[in-house]
Scaffold this motif. Structure first.
Motif, PDB file in Angstrom:
ATOM      1  N   PRO A  67       1.334  19.211  11.336  1.00 22.78           N
ATOM      2  CA  PRO A  67       1.531  19.476   9.910  1.00 22.78           C
ATOM      3  C   PRO A  67       2.662  18.642   9.310  1.00 22.78           C
ATOM      4  N   ILE A  68       3.709  18.382  10.093  1.00 20.89           N
ATOM      5  CA  ILE A  68       4.800  17.541   9.602  1.00 20.89           C
ATOM      6  C   ILE A  68       4.278  16.133   9.333  1.00 20.89           C
ATOM      7  N   MET A  69       3.448  15.614  10.236  1.00 19.60           N
ATOM      8  CA  MET A  69       2.867  14.291  10.030  1.00 19.60           C
ATOM      9  C   MET A  69       2.036  14.262   8.752  1.00 19.60           C
ATOM     10  N   MET A  70       1.286  15.337   8.511  1.00 19.17           N
ATOM     11  CA  MET A  70       0.470  15.405   7.313  1.00 19.17           C
ATOM     12  C   MET A  70       1.348  15.412   6.068  1.00 19.17           C
ATOM     13  N   ALA A  71       2.428  16.200   6.089  1.00 16.47           N
ATOM     14  CA  ALA A  71       3.334  16.275   4.940  1.00 16.47           C
ATOM     15  C   ALA A  71       4.014  14.936   4.687  1.00 16.47           C
ATOM     16  N   VAL A  72       4.441  14.286   5.756  1.00 16.15           N
ATOM     17  CA  VAL A  72       5.091  12.978   5.622  1.00 16.15           C
ATOM     18  C   VAL A  72       4.114  11.957   5.056  1.00 16.15           C
ATOM     19  N   SER A  73       2.846  12.027   5.453  1.00 13.23           N
ATOM     20  CA  SER A  73       1.825  11.109   4.930  1.00 13.23           C
ATOM     21  C   SER A  73       1.659  11.279   3.427  1.00 13.23           C
ATOM     22  N   LEU A  74       1.676  12.526   2.974  1.00 14.61           N
ATOM     23  CA  LEU A  74       1.548  12.788   1.542  1.00 14.61           C
ATOM     24  C   LEU A  74       2.770  12.274   0.772  1.00 14.61           C
ATOM     25  N   ILE A  75       3.955  12.433   1.363  1.00 15.43           N
ATOM     26  CA  ILE A  75       5.177  11.918   0.731  1.00 15.43           C
ATOM     27  C   ILE A  75       5.112  10.390   0.634  1.00 15.43           C
ATOM     28  N   ILE A 125       5.303   7.817  -2.616  1.00 18.15           N
ATOM     29  CA  ILE A 125       6.248   6.706  -2.708  1.00 18.15           C
ATOM     30  C   ILE A 125       5.514   5.380  -2.897  1.00 18.15           C
ATOM     31  N   LEU A 126       4.370   5.231  -2.245  1.00 17.53           N
ATOM     32  CA  LEU A 126       3.627   3.971  -2.298  1.00 17.53           C
ATOM     33  C   LEU A 126       2.651   3.900  -3.465  1.00 17.53           C
ATOM     34  N   SER A 127       2.660   4.886  -4.339  1.00 14.21           N
ATOM     35  CA  SER A 127       1.701   4.922  -5.446  1.00 14.21           C
ATOM     36  C   SER A 127       1.803   3.685  -6.336  1.00 14.21           C
ATOM     37  N   GLY A 153       2.023  -6.175  -2.605  1.00 14.95           N
ATOM     38  CA  GLY A 153       0.913  -6.804  -3.303  1.00 14.95           C
ATOM     39  C   GLY A 153      -0.265  -7.058  -2.378  1.00 14.95           C
ATOM     40  N   GLY A 154      -1.450  -6.619  -2.771  1.00 15.65           N
ATOM     41  CA  GLY A 154      -2.636  -6.791  -1.942  1.00 15.65           C
ATOM     42  C   GLY A 154      -3.046  -5.518  -1.219  1.00 15.65           C
ATOM     43  N   ILE A 155      -2.093  -4.597  -1.029  1.00 13.13           N
ATOM     44  CA  ILE A 155      -2.434  -3.309  -0.436  1.00 13.13           C
ATOM     45  C   ILE A 155      -3.205  -2.493  -1.468  1.00 13.13           C
ATOM     46  N   GLN A 156      -4.329  -1.939  -1.077  1.00 15.33           N
ATOM     47  CA  GLN A 156      -5.170  -1.174  -1.981  1.00 15.33           C
ATOM     48  C   GLN A 156      -4.878   0.326  -1.858  1.00 15.33           C
ATOM     49  N   THR A 157      -5.122   1.032  -2.953  1.00 18.20           N
ATOM     50  CA  THR A 157      -4.961   2.485  -2.926  1.00 18.20           C
ATOM     51  C   THR A 157      -5.854   3.097  -1.854  1.00 18.20           C
ATOM     52  N   THR A 158      -7.010   2.499  -1.645  1.00 14.65           N
ATOM     53  CA  THR A 158      -7.942   2.995  -0.635  1.00 14.65           C
ATOM     54  C   THR A 158      -7.328   2.958   0.755  1.00 14.65           C
ATOM     55  N   ASP A 159      -6.535   1.925   1.045  1.00 14.46           N
ATOM     56  CA  ASP A 159      -5.892   1.830   2.351  1.00 14.46           C
ATOM     57  C   ASP A 159      -4.970   3.026   2.590  1.00 14.46           C
ATOM     58  N   ILE A 160      -4.238   3.402   1.550  1.00 11.50           N
ATOM     59  CA  ILE A 160      -3.335   4.549   1.666  1.00 11.50           C
ATOM     60  C   ILE A 160      -4.134   5.832   1.822  1.00 11.50           C
ATOM     61  N   PHE A 161      -5.242   5.944   1.083  1.00 14.01           N
ATOM     62  CA  PHE A 161      -6.102   7.117   1.185  1.00 14.01           C
ATOM     63  C   PHE A 161      -6.656   7.267   2.603  1.00 14.01           C
ATOM     64  N   VAL A 162      -7.078   6.155   3.189  1.00 13.79           N
ATOM     65  CA  VAL A 162      -7.626   6.196   4.550  1.00 13.79           C
ATOM     66  C   VAL A 162      -6.553   6.651   5.536  1.00 13.79           C
ATOM     67  N   CYS A 163      -5.337   6.164   5.361  1.00 14.95           N
ATOM     68  CA  CYS A 163      -4.213   6.571   6.215  1.00 14.95           C
ATOM     69  C   CYS A 163      -4.007   8.080   6.142  1.00 14.95           C
ATOM     70  N   ILE A 164      -4.031   8.630   4.929  1.00  7.80           N
ATOM     71  CA  ILE A 164      -3.853  10.067   4.738  1.00  7.80           C
ATOM     72  C   ILE A 164      -5.042  10.829   5.303  1.00  7.80           C
ATOM     73  N   CYS A 217     -15.403   1.222  11.082  1.00  4.49           N
ATOM     74  CA  CYS A 217     -15.981   1.121   9.734  1.00  4.49           C
ATOM     75  C   CYS A 217     -14.927   0.683   8.721  1.00  4.49           C
ATOM     76  N   TYR A 218     -13.716   1.192   8.865  1.00  7.92           N
ATOM     77  CA  TYR A 218     -12.637   0.811   7.946  1.00  7.92           C
ATOM     78  C   TYR A 218     -12.328  -0.682   8.059  1.00  7.92           C
ATOM     79  N   ILE A 219     -12.201  -1.175   9.290  1.00  6.37           N
ATOM     80  CA  ILE A 219     -11.920  -2.597   9.494  1.00  6.37           C
ATOM     81  C   ILE A 219     -13.060  -3.449   8.944  1.00  6.37           C
ATOM     82  N   ALA A 220     -14.294  -3.036   9.201  1.00  3.39           N
ATOM     83  CA  ALA A 220     -15.446  -3.790   8.688  1.00  3.39           C
ATOM     84  C   ALA A 220     -15.482  -3.783   7.173  1.00  3.39           C
ATOM     85  N   TRP A 221     -14.955  -2.725   6.568  1.00  2.61           N
ATOM     86  CA  TRP A 221     -14.968  -2.623   5.104  1.00  2.61           C
ATOM     87  C   TRP A 221     -13.899  -3.484   4.441  1.00  2.61           C
TER      88      TRP A 221
END
Length: 317
Positions: free
Chosen positions: A106-114, A118-120, A267-278, A308-312
């Motif tokens: 759960p701590i990992m999940m909370a840190v991911s959301l934080i 920050i990366l928004s 620059g170049g990092i997509q919001t989708t990349d962060i979503f996949v991480c979460i 699938c993520y890498i292929a995408w």
């Protein structure tokens, strides 16, 4: 092209050897200071296996290549769960037996959301970096104090005692391993970043994609080796604890530490990349709570999700 590939390869070798030396020396020193194998496994080894990510991201931040620094963190966290845990579970189903690991998820999940917050805007300043590093210090302190109060099962204690043990040499030898590991990590980071940037520019691949894939894979080799070896020895607590601890350290210590050294723009990092991480972090929690077990089928699904993520993302370069 050859020189860039050789530079990346040399960086991978140096990062792996340096990370292993750092883990060996720091683990032995921690045991000499009276820390239990359980605490060393949860805190020292997890942080030590993330040392390559830290050095590479700091080097990239100093060179104004924030996309590689941030991509390395996000890509490593996705890889840790999707590829490393997926492969590990295919070798040996992971049974969660330690309550500390159940708390860390759960701590990992909370840190991911934080980190998502920050990366928004894809900008990480020194103030945000300082807050993340402060969070890491609080997490490590909490982990050590909590582990000392808990009485783990004899099976879990034996697993950590077998995997983490003194080198058998002197204190000076342990210090030499730590210092030598750090030197190799710095050299490896220079080769890795320079080679990756050159490769990206030569083929028109964005630095963000390089950070999310090639650099992330290279810097995550210590976690991969640690988890695969743990799985072959039927030590699932170590494998799972290493991944969870490393992911927390990546977001708090690496992202925060690199930003403290120099503010970054991804620059170049997509919001989708962060979503996949979460998403990978969120998916892991219910999997762990379903019979306290990560089966081969679930491991295959995690691995398939990573592929699938890498292929995408790769064709986007």
């Amino acid at each position: 092209m050859t020189i860039f590939l050789l530079s990346i390869l040399a960086g991978l070798v140096l990062l792996y050897i340096g990370g292993e030396a750092l883990i060996r020396g720091s683990s032995s020193l921690a045991l000499r200071l009276g820390l239990t194998p359980l605490v060393v496994g949860l805190a020292v080894v997890a942080c030590g296996t993330s040392a390559p990510e830290l050095v590479v991201s700091v080097k990239a931040a100093m060179d104004n290549q924030g996309a590689i620094a941030i991509g390395n963190v996000i890509g490593s966290n996705i890889l840790n769960i999707g590829l490393i845990l997926g492969v590990t579970a295919l070798i040996c189903p992971l049974v969660v037996q330690n309550q500390i690991l159940r708390l860390d998820a759960p701590i990992m999940m909370a840190v991911s959301l934080i980190a998502w917050w920050i990366l928004s805007d894809l900008d990480v300043g020194r103030l945000e970096g300082g807050l993340l590093v402060a969070g890491l210090l609080a997490y490590i302190s909490f982990t050590v104090m909590y582990a000392k109060r808990m009485t783990p099962t004899a099976e879990v204690t034996a697993e950590y005692a077998e995997a983490v043990h003194p080198s058998g040499g002197s204190v000076g030898r342990d210090v030499l391993f730590v210092l030598g590991g750090l030197v190799l990590l710095v050299l490896g980071a220079r080769f890795m970043v320079d080679g990756s940037v050159g490769f990206a520019r030569l083929f028109g691949v964005s630095e963000a994609i390089i950070g999310l894939t090639i650099v992330a894979v290279g810097t995550s080799l210590p976690e991969l080796v640690t988890c695969v070896v743990a799985a072959t020895k039927n030590e699932p607590d170590i494998a799972l604890g290493n991944v969870i601890g490393s992911n927390i350290f990546n977001l708090l210590g690496i992202l925060g530490g690199a930003a403290l050294v120099k503010p970054m723009t991804g620059g170049g990092i997509q919001t989708t990349d962060i979503f996949v991480c979460i998403a990978f972090a969120l998916v892991l929690l219910p999997i762990m709570r379903t019979g306290n077990r990560l089966s081969r089928t679930e491991g295959f699904l995690l691995l398939a999700g990573y592929v699938c993520y890498i292929a995408w993302i790769w064709p986007k370069s």
